[in-house]
Scaffold this motif. Sequence first.
Motif, PDB file in Angstrom:
ATOM      1  N   LYS A  96     -26.117   6.821   5.322  1.00 12.13           N
ATOM      2  CA  LYS A  96     -24.902   6.128   4.868  1.00 12.13           C
ATOM      3  C   LYS A  96     -23.813   6.285   5.916  1.00 12.13           C
ATOM      4  O   LYS A  96     -23.549   7.368   6.402  1.00 12.13           O
ATOM      5  CB  LYS A  96     -24.424   6.695   3.541  1.00 12.13           C
ATOM      6  N   ASP A  97     -23.184   5.178   6.258  1.00  9.65           N
ATOM      7  CA  ASP A  97     -22.120   5.165   7.263  1.00  9.65           C
ATOM      8  C   ASP A  97     -20.798   5.502   6.577  1.00  9.65           C
ATOM      9  O   ASP A  97     -20.308   4.736   5.751  1.00  9.65           O
ATOM     10  CB  ASP A  97     -22.053   3.790   7.917  1.00  9.65           C
ATOM     11  N   GLU A  98     -20.239   6.634   6.922  1.00  2.00           N
ATOM     12  CA  GLU A  98     -18.988   7.094   6.319  1.00  2.00           C
ATOM     13  C   GLU A  98     -17.764   6.628   7.102  1.00  2.00           C
ATOM     14  O   GLU A  98     -16.634   6.845   6.666  1.00  2.00           O
ATOM     15  CB  GLU A  98     -18.979   8.630   6.244  1.00  2.00           C
ATOM     16  N   SER A  99     -17.955   5.998   8.242  1.00  2.08           N
ATOM     17  CA  SER A  99     -16.821   5.659   9.107  1.00  2.08           C
ATOM     18  C   SER A  99     -15.884   4.634   8.473  1.00  2.08           C
ATOM     19  O   SER A  99     -14.671   4.691   8.686  1.00  2.08           O
ATOM     20  CB  SER A  99     -17.316   5.156  10.461  1.00  2.08           C
ATOM     21  N   ILE A 100     -16.407   3.717   7.698  1.00  2.00           N
ATOM     22  CA  ILE A 100     -15.553   2.702   7.080  1.00  2.00           C
ATOM     23  C   ILE A 100     -14.658   3.346   6.020  1.00  2.00           C
ATOM     24  O   ILE A 100     -13.458   3.065   5.955  1.00  2.00           O
ATOM     25  CB  ILE A 100     -16.406   1.562   6.495  1.00  2.00           C
ATOM     26  N   GLU A 101     -15.229   4.221   5.214  1.00  3.82           N
ATOM     27  CA  GLU A 101     -14.427   4.925   4.210  1.00  3.82           C
ATOM     28  C   GLU A 101     -13.374   5.798   4.883  1.00  3.82           C
ATOM     29  O   GLU A 101     -12.236   5.872   4.421  1.00  3.82           O
ATOM     30  CB  GLU A 101     -15.327   5.768   3.319  1.00  3.82           C
ATOM     31  N   ASP A 107      -6.027   4.391   7.102  1.00  2.00           N
ATOM     32  CA  ASP A 107      -5.110   3.268   6.880  1.00  2.00           C
ATOM     33  C   ASP A 107      -4.185   3.535   5.703  1.00  2.00           C
ATOM     34  O   ASP A 107      -2.988   3.235   5.758  1.00  2.00           O
ATOM     35  CB  ASP A 107      -5.890   1.974   6.629  1.00  2.00           C
ATOM     36  N   GLN A 108      -4.734   4.086   4.630  1.00  4.82           N
ATOM     37  CA  GLN A 108      -3.919   4.388   3.455  1.00  4.82           C
ATOM     38  C   GLN A 108      -2.868   5.442   3.788  1.00  4.82           C
ATOM     39  O   GLN A 108      -1.718   5.332   3.367  1.00  4.82           O
ATOM     40  CB  GLN A 108      -4.806   4.870   2.299  1.00  4.82           C
ATOM     41  N   MET A 109      -3.241   6.444   4.566  1.00  3.17           N
ATOM     42  CA  MET A 109      -2.274   7.473   4.972  1.00  3.17           C
ATOM     43  C   MET A 109      -1.150   6.864   5.807  1.00  3.17           C
ATOM     44  O   MET A 109       0.024   7.216   5.636  1.00  3.17           O
ATOM     45  CB  MET A 109      -2.970   8.576   5.768  1.00  3.17           C
ATOM     46  N   ARG A 111      -0.109   3.739   5.705  1.00  5.84           N
ATOM     47  CA  ARG A 111       0.734   2.929   4.811  1.00  5.84           C
ATOM     48  C   ARG A 111       1.671   3.818   3.999  1.00  5.84           C
ATOM     49  O   ARG A 111       2.831   3.471   3.776  1.00  5.84           O
ATOM     50  CB  ARG A 111      -0.134   2.080   3.889  1.00  5.84           C
ATOM     51  N   ASP A 112       1.161   4.971   3.557  1.00  3.25           N
ATOM     52  CA  ASP A 112       2.001   5.905   2.805  1.00  3.25           C
ATOM     53  C   ASP A 112       3.135   6.442   3.674  1.00  3.25           C
ATOM     54  O   ASP A 112       4.255   6.639   3.190  1.00  3.25           O
ATOM     55  CB  ASP A 112       1.159   7.062   2.257  1.00  3.25           C
ATOM     56  N   LEU A 113       2.862   6.686   4.950  1.00  2.00           N
ATOM     57  CA  LEU A 113       3.907   7.159   5.862  1.00  2.00           C
ATOM     58  C   LEU A 113       4.977   6.096   6.083  1.00  2.00           C
ATOM     59  O   LEU A 113       6.163   6.410   6.199  1.00  2.00           O
ATOM     60  CB  LEU A 113       3.302   7.557   7.207  1.00  2.00           C
ATOM     61  N   GLU A 114       4.570   4.845   6.160  1.00  2.00           N
ATOM     62  CA  GLU A 114       5.529   3.759   6.366  1.00  2.00           C
ATOM     63  C   GLU A 114       6.452   3.590   5.168  1.00  2.00           C
ATOM     64  O   GLU A 114       7.602   3.189   5.309  1.00  2.00           O
ATOM     65  CB  GLU A 114       4.791   2.452   6.648  1.00  2.00           C
ATOM     66  N   LYS A 115       5.960   3.892   3.975  1.00  3.68           N
ATOM     67  CA  LYS A 115       6.767   3.759   2.764  1.00  3.68           C
ATOM     68  C   LYS A 115       7.868   4.811   2.707  1.00  3.68           C
ATOM     69  O   LYS A 115       8.896   4.593   2.106  1.00  3.68           O
ATOM     70  CB  LYS A 115       5.889   3.875   1.523  1.00  3.68           C
ATOM     71  N   LYS A 116       7.645   5.950   3.332  1.00  4.83           N
ATOM     72  CA  LYS A 116       8.624   7.045   3.256  1.00  4.83           C
ATOM     73  C   LYS A 116       9.762   6.858   4.203  1.00  4.83           C
ATOM     74  O   LYS A 116       9.896   6.182   5.073  1.00  4.83           O
ATOM     75  CB  LYS A 116       7.933   8.381   3.545  1.00  4.83           C
TER      76      LYS A 116
END
Length: 116
Positions: A96-101, A107-109, A111-116
């Motif tokens: 199983k390729d874990e790189s995409i997850e 990316d989510q991290m 986006r969370d930084l940009e919101k702060k």
Amino acid sequence: MANNFRTDRVGMEIKREVNEILQKKVRDPRVQGVTITDVQMLGDLSMAKVYYTIMSNLASDNQKAQTGLEKATGTIKRELGHNLKMYKIPDLTFVKDESIEYGNKIDQMLRDLEKK
């Protein structure tokens, strides 16, 4: 250098063929939605590590897909033997390729930084 080029080229061909075989030849519902993302070959072309992803994030679906791929290995190797002009078809190991997850998590991290 030439050997590395050959392993990369054979890996790309196996990736393309396995994706096609999974779509057209393998009827197992456990492997529906499985996409091959990469193939890493040993230098002597005796073994191929096939990386795959699945749309679902559920652990049970991941296990079912792994089991389905392991069961379909014989069919996949037989079809590869028909489609590729190689002396010996490499042994296939599905991982199983874990790189995409991992990329999605980064990316989510961000986006969370940009919101702060």
